[in-house]
Design a protein around this motif. Structure first.
Motif, PDB file in Angstrom:
ATOM      1  N   VAL A 297     -14.284 -75.165 -43.982  1.00 53.48           N
ATOM      2  CA  VAL A 297     -14.902 -73.857 -44.195  1.00 53.48           C
ATOM      3  C   VAL A 297     -14.490 -72.869 -43.108  1.00 53.48           C
ATOM      4  O   VAL A 297     -14.147 -71.706 -43.396  1.00 53.48           O
ATOM      5  CB  VAL A 297     -16.445 -73.998 -44.242  1.00 53.48           C
ATOM      6  N   GLU A 298     -14.525 -73.316 -41.869  1.00 46.62           N
ATOM      7  CA  GLU A 298     -14.212 -72.420 -40.761  1.00 46.62           C
ATOM      8  C   GLU A 298     -12.793 -71.865 -40.880  1.00 46.62           C
ATOM      9  O   GLU A 298     -12.564 -70.663 -40.712  1.00 46.62           O
ATOM     10  CB  GLU A 298     -14.384 -73.146 -39.422  1.00 46.62           C
ATOM     11  N   ARG A 299     -11.835 -72.749 -41.161  1.00 45.79           N
ATOM     12  CA  ARG A 299     -10.445 -72.321 -41.261  1.00 45.79           C
ATOM     13  C   ARG A 299     -10.229 -71.399 -42.454  1.00 45.79           C
ATOM     14  O   ARG A 299      -9.523 -70.386 -42.358  1.00 45.79           O
ATOM     15  CB  ARG A 299      -9.526 -73.552 -41.377  1.00 45.79           C
ATOM     16  N   MET A 300     -10.821 -71.733 -43.615  1.00 45.06           N
ATOM     17  CA  MET A 300     -10.639 -70.898 -44.798  1.00 45.06           C
ATOM     18  C   MET A 300     -11.243 -69.513 -44.594  1.00 45.06           C
ATOM     19  O   MET A 300     -10.661 -68.506 -45.009  1.00 45.06           O
ATOM     20  CB  MET A 300     -11.232 -71.581 -46.028  1.00 45.06           C
ATOM     21  N   ALA A 301     -12.414 -69.447 -43.953  1.00 47.61           N
ATOM     22  CA  ALA A 301     -13.050 -68.154 -43.707  1.00 47.61           C
ATOM     23  C   ALA A 301     -12.238 -67.329 -42.720  1.00 47.61           C
ATOM     24  O   ALA A 301     -11.985 -66.131 -42.941  1.00 47.61           O
ATOM     25  CB  ALA A 301     -14.471 -68.356 -43.187  1.00 47.61           C
ATOM     26  N   GLU A 302     -11.801 -67.978 -41.629  1.00 47.19           N
ATOM     27  CA  GLU A 302     -11.053 -67.255 -40.598  1.00 47.19           C
ATOM     28  C   GLU A 302      -9.701 -66.778 -41.116  1.00 47.19           C
ATOM     29  O   GLU A 302      -9.354 -65.601 -41.008  1.00 47.19           O
ATOM     30  CB  GLU A 302     -10.867 -68.156 -39.375  1.00 47.19           C
ATOM     31  N   ARG A 303      -8.935 -67.696 -41.674  1.00 42.50           N
ATOM     32  CA  ARG A 303      -7.587 -67.335 -42.124  1.00 42.50           C
ATOM     33  C   ARG A 303      -7.636 -66.460 -43.370  1.00 42.50           C
ATOM     34  O   ARG A 303      -6.802 -65.549 -43.539  1.00 42.50           O
ATOM     35  CB  ARG A 303      -6.769 -68.608 -42.397  1.00 42.50           C
ATOM     36  N   GLY A 304      -8.624 -66.708 -44.260  1.00 37.47           N
ATOM     37  CA  GLY A 304      -8.762 -65.868 -45.445  1.00 37.47           C
ATOM     38  C   GLY A 304      -9.036 -64.421 -45.073  1.00 37.47           C
ATOM     39  O   GLY A 304      -8.467 -63.492 -45.664  1.00 37.47           O
ATOM     40  N   THR A 305      -9.895 -64.215 -44.071  1.00 38.92           N
ATOM     41  CA  THR A 305     -10.177 -62.856 -43.606  1.00 38.92           C
ATOM     42  C   THR A 305      -8.949 -62.242 -42.953  1.00 38.92           C
ATOM     43  O   THR A 305      -8.640 -61.057 -43.156  1.00 38.92           O
ATOM     44  CB  THR A 305     -11.352 -62.865 -42.614  1.00 38.92           C
ATOM     45  N   GLU A 306      -8.226 -63.045 -42.170  1.00 36.45           N
ATOM     46  CA  GLU A 306      -7.001 -62.542 -41.526  1.00 36.45           C
ATOM     47  C   GLU A 306      -5.975 -62.100 -42.565  1.00 36.45           C
ATOM     48  O   GLU A 306      -5.331 -61.054 -42.409  1.00 36.45           O
ATOM     49  CB  GLU A 306      -6.403 -63.629 -40.639  1.00 36.45           C
ATOM     50  N   ILE A 307      -5.809 -62.895 -43.612  1.00 31.14           N
ATOM     51  CA  ILE A 307      -4.860 -62.528 -44.671  1.00 31.14           C
ATOM     52  C   ILE A 307      -5.271 -61.216 -45.323  1.00 31.14           C
ATOM     53  O   ILE A 307      -4.444 -60.336 -45.578  1.00 31.14           O
ATOM     54  CB  ILE A 307      -4.757 -63.652 -45.723  1.00 31.14           C
ATOM     55  N   MET A 308      -6.566 -61.064 -45.599  1.00 34.67           N
ATOM     56  CA  MET A 308      -7.056 -59.820 -46.193  1.00 34.67           C
ATOM     57  C   MET A 308      -6.741 -58.631 -45.297  1.00 34.67           C
ATOM     58  O   MET A 308      -6.221 -57.602 -45.752  1.00 34.67           O
ATOM     59  CB  MET A 308      -8.566 -59.921 -46.432  1.00 34.67           C
ATOM     60  N   LEU A 309      -7.008 -58.752 -43.997  1.00 37.65           N
ATOM     61  CA  LEU A 309      -6.755 -57.649 -43.071  1.00 37.65           C
ATOM     62  C   LEU A 309      -5.261 -57.352 -42.950  1.00 37.65           C
ATOM     63  O   LEU A 309      -4.860 -56.188 -42.850  1.00 37.65           O
ATOM     64  CB  LEU A 309      -7.348 -57.983 -41.702  1.00 37.65           C
ATOM     65  N   GLU A 310      -4.436 -58.398 -42.969  1.00 40.66           N
ATOM     66  CA  GLU A 310      -2.986 -58.204 -42.929  1.00 40.66           C
ATOM     67  C   GLU A 310      -2.519 -57.401 -44.143  1.00 40.66           C
ATOM     68  O   GLU A 310      -1.675 -56.501 -44.029  1.00 40.66           O
ATOM     69  CB  GLU A 310      -2.268 -59.559 -42.908  1.00 40.66           C
ATOM     70  N   CYS A 311      -3.062 -57.742 -45.307  1.00 41.24           N
ATOM     71  CA  CYS A 311      -2.650 -57.072 -46.547  1.00 41.24           C
ATOM     72  C   CYS A 311      -3.169 -55.641 -46.613  1.00 41.24           C
ATOM     73  O   CYS A 311      -2.534 -54.771 -47.219  1.00 41.24           O
ATOM     74  CB  CYS A 311      -3.113 -57.869 -47.761  1.00 41.24           C
ATOM     75  N   ILE A 312      -4.324 -55.377 -46.000  1.00 43.25           N
ATOM     76  CA  ILE A 312      -4.859 -54.015 -45.960  1.00 43.25           C
ATOM     77  C   ILE A 312      -3.992 -53.129 -45.065  1.00 43.25           C
ATOM     78  O   ILE A 312      -3.628 -52.009 -45.431  1.00 43.25           O
ATOM     79  CB  ILE A 312      -6.324 -54.010 -45.453  1.00 43.25           C
ATOM     80  N   LYS A 313      -3.643 -53.648 -43.895  1.00 42.45           N
ATOM     81  CA  LYS A 313      -2.905 -52.846 -42.917  1.00 42.45           C
ATOM     82  C   LYS A 313      -1.421 -52.735 -43.258  1.00 42.45           C
ATOM     83  O   LYS A 313      -0.791 -51.708 -43.015  1.00 42.45           O
ATOM     84  CB  LYS A 313      -3.088 -53.451 -41.529  1.00 42.45           C
ATOM     85  N   ASN A 314      -0.859 -53.793 -43.798  1.00 39.79           N
ATOM     86  CA  ASN A 314       0.560 -53.813 -44.132  1.00 39.79           C
ATOM     87  C   ASN A 314       0.762 -54.427 -45.511  1.00 39.79           C
ATOM     88  O   ASN A 314       1.078 -55.614 -45.625  1.00 39.79           O
ATOM     89  CB  ASN A 314       1.343 -54.613 -43.092  1.00 39.79           C
ATOM     90  N   PRO A 315       0.535 -53.662 -46.572  1.00 40.72           N
ATOM     91  CA  PRO A 315       0.660 -54.201 -47.935  1.00 40.72           C
ATOM     92  C   PRO A 315       2.035 -54.827 -48.155  1.00 40.72           C
ATOM     93  O   PRO A 315       3.071 -54.194 -47.965  1.00 40.72           O
ATOM     94  CB  PRO A 315       0.460 -52.971 -48.813  1.00 40.72           C
ATOM     95  N   THR A 316       2.031 -56.089 -48.531  1.00 36.30           N
ATOM     96  CA  THR A 316       3.275 -56.816 -48.796  1.00 36.30           C
ATOM     97  C   THR A 316       3.075 -57.652 -50.047  1.00 36.30           C
ATOM     98  O   THR A 316       2.114 -57.472 -50.791  1.00 36.30           O
ATOM     99  CB  THR A 316       3.627 -57.733 -47.615  1.00 36.30           C
ATOM    100  N   GLU A 317       3.976 -58.582 -50.247  1.00 35.48           N
ATOM    101  CA  GLU A 317       3.767 -59.541 -51.316  1.00 35.48           C
ATOM    102  C   GLU A 317       2.569 -60.430 -50.975  1.00 35.48           C
ATOM    103  O   GLU A 317       2.141 -60.525 -49.823  1.00 35.48           O
ATOM    104  CB  GLU A 317       5.018 -60.400 -51.494  1.00 35.48           C
ATOM    105  N   GLU A 318       2.057 -61.105 -51.971  1.00 33.87           N
ATOM    106  CA  GLU A 318       0.886 -61.963 -51.754  1.00 33.87           C
ATOM    107  C   GLU A 318       1.183 -63.077 -50.753  1.00 33.87           C
ATOM    108  O   GLU A 318       2.326 -63.482 -50.571  1.00 33.87           O
ATOM    109  CB  GLU A 318       0.398 -62.553 -53.077  1.00 33.87           C
ATOM    110  N   ILE A 319       0.128 -63.560 -50.092  1.00 33.75           N
ATOM    111  CA  ILE A 319       0.233 -64.642 -49.111  1.00 33.75           C
ATOM    112  C   ILE A 319      -0.572 -65.829 -49.621  1.00 33.75           C
ATOM    113  O   ILE A 319      -1.719 -65.669 -50.057  1.00 33.75           O
ATOM    114  CB  ILE A 319      -0.313 -64.194 -47.741  1.00 33.75           C
TER     115      ILE A 319
END
Length: 337
Positions: A297-319
């Motif tokens: 849970v901890e890893r999915m929440a942390e990395r999932g949020t990071e991926i979302m923020l990465e895509c917001i700031k720098n829209p790219t292909e899906e991760i």
């Protein structure tokens, strides 16, 4: 951009920014001018009423939780909320029923709140066939506890475990303990992608160990809830009375199933062994302690949020990322080999 971010950039308090945004209350001409300048800088529309302004300003990250009784999602949601807020965004959390329509809910939220992105927990398998609707949301989206890598939807990322491998490991574990008459309870494979993947993993393991599997006899589908697990186990015990072990596709279903087993006059694990899936905290406190697959849970929440923020700031292909899982051994499985 949030009210907090506008306040930070202008140096004024949140309440002052709010009064300017909503065109209410007393604000000095200097403060109004400076705050309005920031609003214009980020392409907001100044000098409109509050309701219309809400339509112009992006607000927070939306989390849509599908399945109000799934305790894994409750643990994940809490962790995600903390991560989102720690990064300066508001977290907008919405709960819908297991049979609800998450895309329709997202469209509604998009109109009302215009979030920067959507995080989906427990999405329906049919989400993958609605690529145009997802693209039309026009913001980054991510599935957590699921995998959309093969569907190629540009704004839909994913993070989760390898459900098929994890389920195969469950069957391997039961087989090593002498069990070949194994029943399974889970969601509808046609509606739940994790259920479909876990069922496929079980079937591959049955083939590997040369175990017969009759899905009509050995699989019982229900909701991911205590009552769902209870009813599914009752159904399974009726049509597969010589079952020696049950794999439940969620811990909450396993706990419901345990009550059905006890009510049938059988003991765990002396008469029937049982395994769960998720590794929720409650599984540590039932008797006997549940043997289960733990999702990180901890890893999915942390990395999932990071991926979302990465895509917001720098829209790219899906991760897309796969995280590890682990087996937690309790005392709910007997060795009958």
């Amino acid at each position: 951009m949030t009210i907090k971010e506008i306040a930070k950039e202008t140096g004024y308090g949140i309440s002052t920014v709010s009064r300017v945004l909503n065109n209410t209350g007393s604000v000095s001409a200097k403060a109004r001018k400076e705050i309005t300048a920031v609003i214009e800088k980020y392409h907001f529309t100044p000098n409109v009423n509050a309701k219309h302004l809400k339509m112009q300003v992006n607000f927070g990250i939306a989390v849509i939780v599908k399945g109000i009784e799934n305790m894994l999602f409750l643990e994940l949601t809490e962790a995600i909320q903390q991560k989102v807020r720690a990064n300066g965004y508001e977290c907008l959390t919405y709960y819908i029923d297991e049979d609800g329509d998450e895309i329709a809910e997202a469209r509604k939220i998009q109109v009302e709140r215009r979030p920067y992105g959507f995080i989906f927990l427990g999405a329906d398998a049919n989400i993958y066939h609605r690529r145009l609707e997802i693209k039309d949301l026009n913001v980054p989206c991510i599935l957590i506890t699921d995998n959309s890598v093969t569907f190629g939807i540009g704004n839909l990322s994913s993070i989760g475990i390898d459900d098929s491998l994890a389920a195969a490991n469950v069957v391997d574990y039961l087989y090593r303990h002498g069990h070949t008459k194994i029943g399974i309870i889970g969601g509808n494979p046609d509606k739940s992608n994790p259920s479909r993947m876990r069922l496929e993993g079980c079937e591959l393991a049955f083939i590997k160990h040369d175990i017969d599997f009759d899905i009509e006899k050995q699989y019982s589908a229900s909701r991911f809830s205590l009552e769902g697990g209870y009813k599914a186990a009752e159904n399974l015990l009726d049509k597969f009375p010589d079952v020696t072990a049950i794999f439940a596709m969620s811990d909450i279903m396993a706990i419901g199933a345990m009550r059905a087993i006890y009510n049938s006059g059988r003991k765990i694990p002396a008469d029937i062994s049982i395994m769960g899936f998720d590794g929720i905290e409650l599984a540590r406190y039932v008797h006997p302690r549940l043997t289960t697959v733990r999702q990180n849970v901890e890893r999915m929440a942390e990395r999932g949020t990071e991926i979302m923020l990465e895509c917001i700031k720098n829209p790219t292909e899906e991760i897309h990322e796969v995280v590890s899982f682990s087996m937690i051994e309790g005392s709910s499985v007997a060795d009958i080999s």
